[in-house]
Design an enzyme around this catalytic site. Structure first.
Site, PDB file in Angstrom:
ATOM      1  N   LYS A  39      -5.934   1.768  -4.334  1.00 61.65           N
ATOM      2  CA  LYS A  39      -5.882   0.328  -4.062  1.00 61.65           C
ATOM      3  C   LYS A  39      -7.174  -0.086  -3.368  1.00 61.65           C
ATOM      4  O   LYS A  39      -7.541   0.489  -2.324  1.00 61.65           O
ATOM      5  CB  LYS A  39      -4.700   0.051  -3.129  1.00 61.65           C
ATOM      6  CG  LYS A  39      -3.791  -1.063  -3.610  1.00 61.65           C
ATOM      7  CD  LYS A  39      -2.589  -1.157  -2.687  1.00 61.65           C
ATOM      8  CE  LYS A  39      -1.824  -2.430  -2.927  1.00 61.65           C
ATOM      9  NZ  LYS A  39      -0.744  -2.598  -1.970  1.00 61.65           N
TER      10      LYS A  39
HETATM   11  O1  G3P Z   1       2.418  -5.678  -2.173  1.00 61.89           O
HETATM   12  C1  G3P Z   1       1.910  -6.558  -1.234  1.00 61.89           C
HETATM   13  C2  G3P Z   1       2.708  -6.552  -0.006  1.00 61.89           C
HETATM   14  O2  G3P Z   1       2.684  -5.318   0.603  1.00 61.89           O
HETATM   15  C3  G3P Z   1       2.421  -7.648   0.924  1.00 61.89           C
HETATM   16  O3  G3P Z   1       3.616  -8.222   1.183  1.00 61.89           O
HETATM   17  O4  G3P Z   1       5.233  -9.531   2.426  1.00 61.89           O
HETATM   18  O5  G3P Z   1       3.287  -8.463   3.600  1.00 61.89           O
HETATM   19  O6  G3P Z   1       2.929 -10.415   2.102  1.00 61.89           O
HETATM   20  P1  G3P Z   1       3.773  -9.207   2.409  1.00 61.89           P
END
Ligand code: G3P
Length: 214
Positions: free
Chosen positions: A83
């Site tokens: 990533k």
């Molecule tokens: O896959 C992306 C994720 O890990 C971010 O999610 O909920 O932290 O915006 P969030």
């Protein structure tokens, strides 16, 4: 549509894997930090549970460091996907790593031109963060049909990985808009399977049948 779990929690990954619906896993440094385990050991454990793609993120912000970290992470298991952040150095690292056959997931994508550059750099996955756009008053889901159209117009084979999904409706909308993959936290995965009428209906079937047997 492929289902990835967006977590570094081994118990949750095992549970989804055991259900037979898990196609892969995405992690990020914040998710890894919650697990209190050495990063590479944790990635290795996840790769032992699933043979699907497992995204592990680099921490460097310049190309040479990203490539070095990526090559070290790639050695953990064959299914590791690197990533990289969608910044100029990340795209440069993506091109270099793709030339060496490393699978790449470009993360923190928030607008269509980033997605176009990600595909041109040959990434395996493009991860638009939908929930984080919702957080600042945009409709993050608007991104998916735009990216879908751009990728289809030019035959890019980069897969759209809908990320930062916060609730089951996000998954439905991403599926309708043609995302290739939805990565979701375990609580969203669990909620996708539930409906109160399913539970009520099942209870009634069983009690009707039992009554008739008496
Ligand atoms: O896959 C992306 C994720 O890990 C971010 O999610 O909920 O932290 O915006 P969030």
């Amino acid at each position: 549509m492929k289902f990835f779990l967006d977590t570094a929690n081994l118990e949750q990954i095992r549970a989804a894997h055991d259900m037979g619906l898990l196609d892969g896993v995405t992690t990020n440094p914040s998710l890894v930090a919650r697990e209190n385990m050495d990063f590479k050991t944790l990635v290795g454990e996840i790769c032992r549970i699933t043979s699907g793609p497992v995204s592990a993120e680099v921490l460097s912000t310049e190309t040479a460091g990203m490539v070095e970290e990526a090559l070290a992470l790639s050695k953990i298991a064959e299914n590791v996907v690197i990533k990289l952040p969608t910044i100029p150095d990340g795209l440069k690292a993506c091109v270099q790593l793709r030339e060496r056959g490393v699978a790449i997931n470009m993360t923190l994508c928030f607008q269509p031109n980033q997605a176009l550059c990600i595909a041109k750099a040959g990434a395996t996955y493009c991860s638009p963060f939908l929930g984080r756009l919702d957080d600042i008053g945009h409709d993050g889901m608007d991104l998916i049909p735009i990216i879908r159209q751009i990728y289809d117009n030019y035959g890019f084979d980069t897969q759209i990985l809908a990320a930062s999904l916060r609730h089951p409706l996000h998954v439905v909308q991403a599926a309708m808009a043609g995302a290739d993959v939805a990565t979701m936290p375990y609580n969203v995965f669990e909620k996708m399977l539930n409906h109160p009428l399913t539970d009520i209906g099942l209870e009634r079937f069983i009690s009707d049948f039992k009554k008739a047997q008496k």
